[in-house]
Design an enzyme around this catalytic site. Structure first.
Site, PDB file in Angstrom:
ATOM      1  N   ASN A  45     -29.214 -28.427  10.087  1.00  0.00           N
ATOM      2  CA  ASN A  45     -30.162 -29.477   9.711  1.00  0.00           C
ATOM      3  C   ASN A  45     -31.090 -29.791  10.877  1.00  0.00           C
ATOM      4  O   ASN A  45     -30.702 -29.739  12.057  1.00  0.00           O
ATOM      5  CB  ASN A  45     -29.453 -30.731   9.186  1.00  0.00           C
ATOM      6  CG  ASN A  45     -28.435 -31.332  10.114  1.00  0.00           C
ATOM      7  OD1 ASN A  45     -27.813 -30.639  10.898  1.00  0.00           O
ATOM      8  ND2 ASN A  45     -28.240 -32.635  10.030  1.00  0.00           N
ATOM      9  N   GLU A  47     -33.722 -32.759  11.789  1.00  0.00           N
ATOM     10  CA  GLU A  47     -34.210 -34.085  11.403  1.00  0.00           C
ATOM     11  C   GLU A  47     -35.590 -34.365  11.992  1.00  0.00           C
ATOM     12  O   GLU A  47     -36.106 -33.618  12.828  1.00  0.00           O
ATOM     13  CB  GLU A  47     -33.187 -35.145  11.841  1.00  0.00           C
ATOM     14  CG  GLU A  47     -31.865 -34.940  11.109  1.00  0.00           C
ATOM     15  CD  GLU A  47     -30.871 -36.062  11.313  1.00  0.00           C
ATOM     16  OE1 GLU A  47     -31.032 -36.881  12.240  1.00  0.00           O
ATOM     17  OE2 GLU A  47     -29.901 -36.109  10.517  1.00  0.00           O
ATOM     18  N   CYS A  56     -32.413 -29.936   5.376  1.00  0.00           N
ATOM     19  CA  CYS A  56     -30.965 -29.713   5.406  1.00  0.00           C
ATOM     20  C   CYS A  56     -30.632 -28.287   5.845  1.00  0.00           C
ATOM     21  O   CYS A  56     -31.424 -27.356   5.659  1.00  0.00           O
ATOM     22  CB  CYS A  56     -30.364 -29.930   4.028  1.00  0.00           C
ATOM     23  SG  CYS A  56     -30.463 -31.611   3.415  1.00  0.00           S
ATOM     24  N   GLU A  58     -28.549 -26.134   4.559  1.00  0.00           N
ATOM     25  CA  GLU A  58     -28.476 -25.134   3.479  1.00  0.00           C
ATOM     26  C   GLU A  58     -29.858 -24.577   3.167  1.00  0.00           C
ATOM     27  O   GLU A  58     -30.033 -23.378   2.920  1.00  0.00           O
ATOM     28  CB  GLU A  58     -27.900 -25.764   2.203  1.00  0.00           C
ATOM     29  CG  GLU A  58     -26.495 -26.314   2.348  1.00  0.00           C
ATOM     30  CD  GLU A  58     -26.469 -27.799   2.711  1.00  0.00           C
ATOM     31  OE1 GLU A  58     -27.253 -28.223   3.578  1.00  0.00           O
ATOM     32  OE2 GLU A  58     -25.655 -28.527   2.118  1.00  0.00           O
ATOM     33  N   CYS A  87     -26.273 -31.920  -0.751  1.00  0.00           N
ATOM     34  CA  CYS A  87     -27.128 -32.911  -1.424  1.00  0.00           C
ATOM     35  C   CYS A  87     -27.794 -32.312  -2.660  1.00  0.00           C
ATOM     36  O   CYS A  87     -27.789 -31.101  -2.879  1.00  0.00           O
ATOM     37  CB  CYS A  87     -28.181 -33.455  -0.453  1.00  0.00           C
ATOM     38  SG  CYS A  87     -29.644 -32.418  -0.296  1.00  0.00           S
ATOM     39  N   CYS A  90     -30.599 -29.654  -2.113  1.00  0.00           N
ATOM     40  CA  CYS A  90     -30.043 -28.342  -1.751  1.00  0.00           C
ATOM     41  C   CYS A  90     -29.421 -27.662  -2.958  1.00  0.00           C
ATOM     42  O   CYS A  90     -29.527 -26.441  -3.119  1.00  0.00           O
ATOM     43  CB  CYS A  90     -29.033 -28.491  -0.618  1.00  0.00           C
ATOM     44  SG  CYS A  90     -29.844 -28.850   0.953  1.00  0.00           S
TER      45      CYS A  90
HETATM   46  N1  THU Z   1     -27.770 -32.837   5.300  1.00  0.00           N
HETATM   47  C1  THU Z   1     -27.645 -31.475   5.240  1.00  0.00           C
HETATM   48  O1  THU Z   1     -28.016 -30.770   6.180  1.00  0.00           O
HETATM   49  N2  THU Z   1     -27.135 -30.943   4.111  1.00  0.00           N
HETATM   50  C2  THU Z   1     -26.693 -31.655   3.040  1.00  0.00           C
HETATM   51  O2  THU Z   1     -26.376 -31.084   2.011  1.00  0.00           O
HETATM   52  C3  THU Z   1     -26.546 -33.115   3.164  1.00  0.00           C
HETATM   53  C4  THU Z   1     -27.422 -33.724   4.213  1.00  0.00           C
HETATM   54  C5  THU Z   1     -28.337 -33.435   6.520  1.00  0.00           C
HETATM   55  C6  THU Z   1     -29.677 -34.077   6.347  1.00  0.00           C
HETATM   56  C7  THU Z   1     -29.662 -35.083   7.470  1.00  0.00           C
HETATM   57  O3  THU Z   1     -30.058 -34.436   8.664  1.00  0.00           O
HETATM   58  C8  THU Z   1     -28.211 -35.484   7.609  1.00  0.00           C
HETATM   59  O4  THU Z   1     -27.470 -34.458   6.964  1.00  0.00           O
HETATM   60  C9  THU Z   1     -27.866 -36.813   6.994  1.00  0.00           C
HETATM   61  O5  THU Z   1     -28.330 -36.921   5.695  1.00  0.00           O
END
Ligand code: THU
Length: 131
Positions: A45, A47, A56, A58, A87, A90
């Site tokens: 991920n 941000e 994300c 994935e 999520c 994704c």
């Molecule tokens: N996140 C992912 O990388 N994958 C997911 O399926 C759920 C959320 C990340 C996004 C963000 O950087 C952090 O997790 C919190 O939401």
């Protein structure tokens, strides 16, 4: 190329998780996608101070794989601290790019459960509905 087992794919997701850029949530995520040709592409991920610009792990893995010319995906491993589930965005991208994938959801020490994209996103919206 590594011989595929759920554990080896999860190990690659755990390695990718180390690259996570998550200064805001501190929720670090790694992903590894196994392509039909046996190659593995990873993601983490990334941000952003403008939170919705975050991507994300994935989706980084899957879109990187597409950018490398891969089109067919067999399995995806995702690793988080707690074994959190992917999520919704994704899941939609998985349904688009890897509808037949097995998905391994792991915690930080490799405890995992196996599921499928079909289980994660039943009755999904697909390109067929656009025809
Ligand atoms: N996140 C992912 O990388 N994958 C997911 O399926 C759920 C959320 C990340 C996004 C963000 O950087 C952090 O997790 C919190 O939401």
């Amino acid at each position: 190329m590594t011989e595929f087992t759920p554990e080896t794919l999860i190990q690659q997701a755990l390695e990718a998780r180390k690259q996570a850029y998550a200064p805001y949530s501190r929720y670090r995520v790694g992903a590894a996608v196994l392509c039909e040709d046996g190659t593995v592409v990873t993601g983490c991920n990334v941000e952003n101070a403008s939170y919705p610009a975050t991507i994300c792990a994935e989706r980084v893995a899957l879109t990187s794989a597409v950018a490398q010319g891969k089109r067919t995906f067999v399995a995806l491993a995702v690793a988080t601290a707690t074994g959190g589930s992917p999520c919704g965005i994704c899941r939609q991208v998985m349904a688009e790019l890897g509808p037949d994938m097995v998905v391994y959801i792991s915690d930080a020490v490799g405890n995992f459960r196996a599921t499928t994209v079909a289980e994660l996103l039943p009755d999904s919206f697909t390109g067929e509905q656009l025809l």
